[in-house]
Design an enzyme around this catalytic site. Structure first.
Site, PDB file in Angstrom:
ATOM      1  N   GLN A   1       0.909  -1.115  -0.046  1.00 37.57           N
ATOM      2  CA  GLN A   1       0.051  -0.020  -0.039  1.00 37.57           C
ATOM      3  C   GLN A   1       1.072   1.219   0.055  1.00 37.57           C
ATOM      4  O   GLN A   1       0.345   2.418  -0.144  1.00 37.57           O
ATOM      5  CB  GLN A   1      -0.809  -0.165   1.497  1.00 37.57           C
TER       6      GLN A   1
ATOM      7  N   GLU B   1       0.326  -1.626   4.673  1.00 36.98           N
ATOM      8  CA  GLU B   1       0.717  -0.416   4.665  1.00 36.98           C
ATOM      9  C   GLU B   1       2.042  -0.318   5.256  1.00 36.98           C
ATOM     10  O   GLU B   1       2.815   0.675   4.799  1.00 36.98           O
ATOM     11  CB  GLU B   1      -0.226   0.538   5.798  1.00 36.98           C
TER      12      GLU B   1
ATOM     13  N   ARG C   1      -5.471   7.393  16.952  1.00 35.00           N
ATOM     14  CA  ARG C   1      -6.784   7.293  16.351  1.00 35.00           C
ATOM     15  C   ARG C   1      -7.707   6.479  17.500  1.00 35.00           C
ATOM     16  O   ARG C   1      -8.958   7.084  17.410  1.00 35.00           O
ATOM     17  CB  ARG C   1      -6.755   6.409  15.036  1.00 35.00           C
TER      18      ARG C   1
ATOM     19  N   PHE D   1      -8.067   1.440  11.889  1.00 38.94           N
ATOM     20  CA  PHE D   1      -6.663   2.039  12.316  1.00 38.94           C
ATOM     21  C   PHE D   1      -6.865   2.346  13.891  1.00 38.94           C
ATOM     22  O   PHE D   1      -6.532   3.537  14.302  1.00 38.94           O
ATOM     23  CB  PHE D   1      -6.450   3.191  11.500  1.00 38.94           C
TER      24      PHE D   1
ATOM     25  N   ALA E   1      -6.119   5.196   5.229  1.00 38.90           N
ATOM     26  CA  ALA E   1      -6.806   6.192   6.048  1.00 38.90           C
ATOM     27  C   ALA E   1      -8.104   6.773   5.193  1.00 38.90           C
ATOM     28  O   ALA E   1      -8.768   7.684   5.202  1.00 38.90           O
ATOM     29  CB  ALA E   1      -5.997   7.604   6.354  1.00 38.90           C
TER      30      ALA E   1
ATOM     31  N   GLU F   1     -12.998   2.750   5.418  1.00 37.92           N
ATOM     32  CA  GLU F   1     -13.139   2.301   6.485  1.00 37.92           C
ATOM     33  C   GLU F   1     -14.319   2.405   7.674  1.00 37.92           C
ATOM     34  O   GLU F   1     -14.823   1.408   8.344  1.00 37.92           O
ATOM     35  CB  GLU F   1     -11.886   2.878   7.528  1.00 37.92           C
TER      36      GLU F   1
HETATM   37  N1  MTE Z   1     -11.523  -2.715  -0.067  1.00 40.56           N
HETATM   38  C1  MTE Z   1     -11.042  -3.850  -0.616  1.00 40.56           C
HETATM   39  N2  MTE Z   1     -11.726  -4.193  -1.592  1.00 40.56           N
HETATM   40  N3  MTE Z   1      -9.590  -4.048  -0.201  1.00 40.56           N
HETATM   41  C2  MTE Z   1      -8.759  -3.652   0.615  1.00 40.56           C
HETATM   42  O1  MTE Z   1      -7.645  -3.825   0.886  1.00 40.56           O
HETATM   43  N4  MTE Z   1      -8.874  -1.670   2.227  1.00 40.56           N
HETATM   44  C3  MTE Z   1      -9.782  -0.761   3.148  1.00 40.56           C
HETATM   45  C4  MTE Z   1     -10.653  -0.120   2.404  1.00 40.56           C
HETATM   46  N5  MTE Z   1     -11.268  -1.159   1.466  1.00 40.56           N
HETATM   47  C5  MTE Z   1      -9.485  -2.569   1.321  1.00 40.56           C
HETATM   48  C6  MTE Z   1     -10.950  -2.146   1.148  1.00 40.56           C
HETATM   49  C7  MTE Z   1      -8.596   0.060   3.977  1.00 40.56           C
HETATM   50  S1  MTE Z   1      -7.969  -0.372   5.269  1.00 40.56           S
HETATM   51  C8  MTE Z   1      -8.549   1.324   3.898  1.00 40.56           C
HETATM   52  S2  MTE Z   1      -7.596   2.412   4.402  1.00 40.56           S
HETATM   53  C9  MTE Z   1      -9.216   1.741   2.516  1.00 40.56           C
HETATM   54  O2  MTE Z   1      -9.900   0.909   1.681  1.00 40.56           O
HETATM   55  C10 MTE Z   1      -8.181   2.439   1.441  1.00 40.56           C
HETATM   56  O3  MTE Z   1      -8.722   2.788   0.266  1.00 40.56           O
HETATM   57  P1  MTE Z   1      -9.222   4.377  -0.006  1.00 40.56           P
HETATM   58  O4  MTE Z   1      -8.405   5.296   0.835  1.00 40.56           O
HETATM   59  O5  MTE Z   1      -9.030   4.099  -1.506  1.00 40.56           O
HETATM   60  O6  MTE Z   1     -10.606   4.201   0.689  1.00 40.56           O
HETATM   61  N1  HPA Z   2      -4.831   6.229   9.195  1.00 40.12           N
HETATM   62  C1  HPA Z   2      -4.326   5.206   8.302  1.00 40.12           C
HETATM   63  N2  HPA Z   2      -3.171   4.856   8.150  1.00 40.12           N
HETATM   64  C2  HPA Z   2      -2.155   5.770   8.691  1.00 40.12           C
HETATM   65  C3  HPA Z   2      -2.689   6.849   9.415  1.00 40.12           C
HETATM   66  C4  HPA Z   2      -3.982   7.116   9.651  1.00 40.12           C
HETATM   67  O1  HPA Z   2      -4.557   7.966  10.467  1.00 40.12           O
HETATM   68  N3  HPA Z   2      -1.425   7.582   9.885  1.00 40.12           N
HETATM   69  C5  HPA Z   2      -0.402   6.778   9.476  1.00 40.12           C
HETATM   70  N4  HPA Z   2      -0.882   5.544   8.851  1.00 40.12           N
HETATM   71 MO1  MOS Z   3      -6.273   1.288   5.846  1.00 34.47          MO
HETATM   72  S1  MOS Z   3      -6.171   0.358   8.085  1.00 34.47           S
HETATM   73  O1  MOS Z   3      -5.841   2.892   6.545  1.00 34.47           O
HETATM   74  O2  MOS Z   3      -5.053   0.736   5.284  1.00 34.47           O
END
Ligand code: MTE
Ligand code: HPA
Ligand code: MOS
Length: 756
Positions: free
Chosen positions: A195, A230, A308, A342, A507, A710
């Protein structure tokens, strides 16, 4: 905008044509890597003998910390994590060496022949024990609002209790992996399932003692990350890179499921305690919580996750007096890490438990307390941010009326009157989740957009596609802004040479940050092309627009295509590439005061969960989860609803069945899918209904389409309390436990619990 666009990967995924790291066509003579990890959770290495392993035919080399040219250090926030253990190990599964061989069978054979002896040291597996022994990752942190001490003295009711939430395995379909190969002049290219491409690049540069520009990291897509990639994709990528540096040959390392389960960290288990004070109108006047985060053996992202937890410790409630403290407890488990939410879910579970405890003792419905305390406009969160455009009350009311809460409750009561063995339960779960990296400097992204002379477009951003469909959103933004068909736009791989210094995709902010950058870049290009077209037609620029690949003058479609303007721009030597930078405005946070405005905005929503419990067996089924969710103005409802459903089920899994177990020696017991149960089609809710809350969205969200990755996970928390509500209908005790997952075993204990 084509708001109904399908995930652009769906066709490739369905046909099995999408490329993941292990699908990349490898170069000739590619070696296979395999980590040798510690079987001991805490000990001094007395002796390691690699001689037998090294002699296995086909083994190229076994790498250890001694082969590291730079520093043996991969810690991101705190430098406390070696790539390979030196003379001590701190968790079972800690990498000690890296076998590089002709193929996996040979590597495994060699791994089995490594002989290692330890002097065992005491093992800590729980946060509580770590705290009692003073074993911490860093200093504890506290958020304070008002004065809890004084306030408790004036409260009508005060309740205290303890909670536990277990960890959670990410179980991404694609395990961790990477493929690294040498380029000319000592440059190295790493293809990684990460990531955070920049994180891999930066850490690799340190370990290999190379400048960052000599390391290129490329990501096509991940088969899921969920936070598990991540920070924790880094180690494997660097191991392969170190091997490439020495052998000058390509090295691939894909972890098999067992190795991945054993060696990687998970969601942090938390042991917490709370004290909650209410007045006679059920207003929460004071809330204190102490969170013990089981961080594992190294910091990883634990400090940020702990932070968080504090941000979300009061969920979507307004509490005027708050004191929350979090300890990142150092234990001998694999370093725990980011997982969807998170640390937020862990925080929210505690206040929901505190509210449940109060309701259980007072003999009232939990939702009366919840509803009486929803945050409203201009209330202050414990960290100083003033709540604006709050949708907590709106989403609650909308759920209550749209789903007819009273009717649901009557049905539950009727059922319970008629049934002895089976009881139904229900719970309402309102949420508020802050959007932005809590670490303000991380909130930025860039986009590099090329318009090629034939009118096709290539877009590079920092966004990593992991199934959340961020690439689809980037493509929608580009095609909308340029006024061209989506087919003309290609989303390129995420690559550190095209977009540098990126924050990880995390995030829930990836679409906002990168989408705003794409928007800016495309707007600049659009402006340039408008100028060219205006000259072509001898009209004022404001009359020109591009729609569906055509040039429009005022609202009249012309015969000219967008690509004709591109061709003309090329002749006029107009720049057809643009690089744009976006950094979230307005956010700030002062860690010395623990006050500020860390979030661009909050995402709200309310779910109603109903369950049926078998009071003889302790087993249960989830009848329905009905959700009103604040999407803002969703730019892609199909994608966003998919995120809500996926997150909900992941949250339910965490709360009900996913049970990570380590034995007292620090060995992972739940090390296979036979012992670690995740939700399947039979355990998901029989009904899931999702309604979009009608709101204006937020201008800080791209196209006012709020982040969605999330927040919905936390609707899953409602399941715990719906089950507990059903238990109460069978055994109305005030001392039920807050110890998730609520597995049938634990449910049975509560079903037949006696008053303390
Ligand atoms: N959805 C899918 N299909 N696969 C993933 O790995 N990760 C989740 C969420 N949805 C994830 C997912 C997490 S932990 C996060 S932080 C967000 O997607 C990251 O993507 P975004 O910032 O585009 O929402
Ligand atoms: N969310 C998710 N990932 C992160 C953050 C957060 O606030 N800070 C650092 N990595
Ligand atoms: Mo999502 S736990 O911020 O990769």
């Amino acid at each position: 905008m084509t708001k109904t666009m399908k995930n652009i990967d769906s066709f490739g995924h369905l046909r099995g044509e999408s490329l993941f790291v292990d699908d990349i066509i490898t170069k000739q003579n590619t070696y296979i890597g395999l980590a040798f990890d510690s079987p001991c959770a805490h000990g001094k290495i007395v002796n390691i003998d690699y001689t037998k392993a090294e002699k296995v035919e086909g083994v190229a080399k076994i790498f250890t910390y001694k082969d590291i040219v730079g520093v043996n250090q991969i810690g991101g926030i705190i430098p406390d994590e070696p790539l390979w253990a030196e003379d001590e190990v701190h968790f079972a599964g800690q990498p000690i060496a890296f076998i590089v061989a002709k193929n996996e069978i040979i590597a495994k054979k060699a791994r089995a022949l490594i002989h290692i002896e330890f002097k065992n040291l005491p093992v800590i597996t729980t946060a509580k024990e770590a705290k009692s022994k003073g074993s911490f990752i860093n200093e504890p942190r506290s958020f304070v609002l008002g004065d809890t001490n004084n306030s408790f003295a004036n409260c009508e009711y005060v309740f205290e209790g303890e909670t536990f939430t277990n960890g959670q395995e990410h179980l991404y379909l694609e395990t961790q992996g990477c493929y690294a190969y040498p380029m000319e002049n000592g440059n190295i290219k790493i293809i990684s399932s990460t990531q955070g491409p920049t994180q891999v690049q930066k850490a690799a540069a340190k370990v290999l003692d190379l400048p960052m520009h000599k390391i290129e990291v490329d990501v096509t897509r991940l088969g899921g990350g969920f936070g598990g990639k991540e920070d924790q994709a880094t180690a494997w990528a660097i191991m392969a890179a170190v091997a490439v540096q020495h052998l000058k040959k390509p090295v691939k390392y894909i972890l098999n499921r067992h190795d991945d389960l054993r060696m990687t960290g998970k969601r942090h288990p938390y042991q917490s305690s709370f004290k909650i004070g209410l007045d006679k109108d059920l207003k929460i006047k004071a809330f204190e919580a102490e969170f013990l985060q089981n961080s594992g053996a190294a910091a990883d992202l634990s400090p940020a996750i702990a932070e968080r937890t504090l941000f979300h410790a009061t969920n979507c409630y307004f509490v005027p007096n708050v004191k929350t403290t979090v300890y990142s407890c150092k234990t001998n488990l694999p370093p725990n890490t980011a997982f969807r939410g998170f640390g937020g879910p862990q925080g929210m579970f505690v206040i929901e438990s505190a509210i449940a405890k109060a309701a259980n003792v007072l003999g009232i419905n939990k939702r009366l307390i919840q509803k009486a305390n929803l945050i409203s406009e201009n209330d202050t969160f414990s960290y100083g941010q003033v709540a604006t455009k709050t949708e907590a009350i709106n989403s609650w009311n909308s759920a209550e009326t749209n789903f007819d809460l009273v009717h649901i409750e009557n049905e539950v009561n009727d059922f319970n009157k008629k049934n002895d063995r089976y009881k139904k339960g229900m719970a309402v779960m309102p949420i508020a989740f802050g959007i932005s990296f809590t670490n303000t400097p991380m909130n930025h992204a860039r986009a590099l957009v090329h318009i090629y002379q034939d009118g096709s477009v290539g877009i590079s951003t920092a966004a990593v596609e992991m199934g959340q469909s961020v690439n689809t959103k980037m493509l929608q933004i580009a095609s909308e802004t340029l006024g061209i068909d989506p087919e003309k736009v290609k989303i390129e791989t995420t690559n550190t040479t095209r977009v540098a210094n990126t924050s990880p995709s995390a995030a829930s902010s990836t679409a906002d940050l990168n989408g705003k950058a794409v928007l800016k870049a495309c707007q600049s290009l659009d402006k340039r092309l408008v100028t060219v077209a205006a000259k072509m037609y001898h009209v004022n620029e404001y009359k020109i627009s591009f729609r569906s690949n055509f040039v429009f003058i005022d609202d009249e479609k012309t015969k000219h295509l967008w690509q004709d303007v591109v061709a003309q721009a090329m002749l006029e030597r107009v720049a057809l590439s643009e690089n744009a930078h976006y950094a979230t405005p307005k956010i700030h946070f002062d860690k010395t005061k623990e006050k500020g405005h860390p979030f661009a905005y909050h995402v709200y929503g309310t779910s109603i969960t109903t369950v049926t419990l078998d009071c003889l067996q302790g087993t249960y089924e989830i009848d329905a989860v009905k959700i009103v969710h604040d999407f803002g103005k969703s730019m892609n409802m199909g994608v966003d609803v998919g995120q809500v459903e996926g997150a909900l089920v992941q949250g339910i899994g965490w709360m009900t069945m996913e049970e990570i177990a380590y034995d007292e020696t620090g060995k992972l017991l739940s090390d296979a899918l036979s012992t670690y149960k995740i939700p399947d089609i039979f355990s998901v809710p029989k009904t899931v209904e999702i309604i979009a809350l009608e709101t204006k969205g937020d201008e800080m969200a791209v196209y006012r389409s709020k982040a969605v990755g999330e927040p919905p996970l936390m609707y899953g928390i409602g399941t715990y309390f719906a089950i507990q509500n059903a238990i109460q209908c069978f055994n109305n005790k005030s001392n039920l436990t807050f110890h998730s997952p609520y597995t049938p075993e634990k449910v049975l204990m509560d079903l037949y619990k006696k008053e303390a």
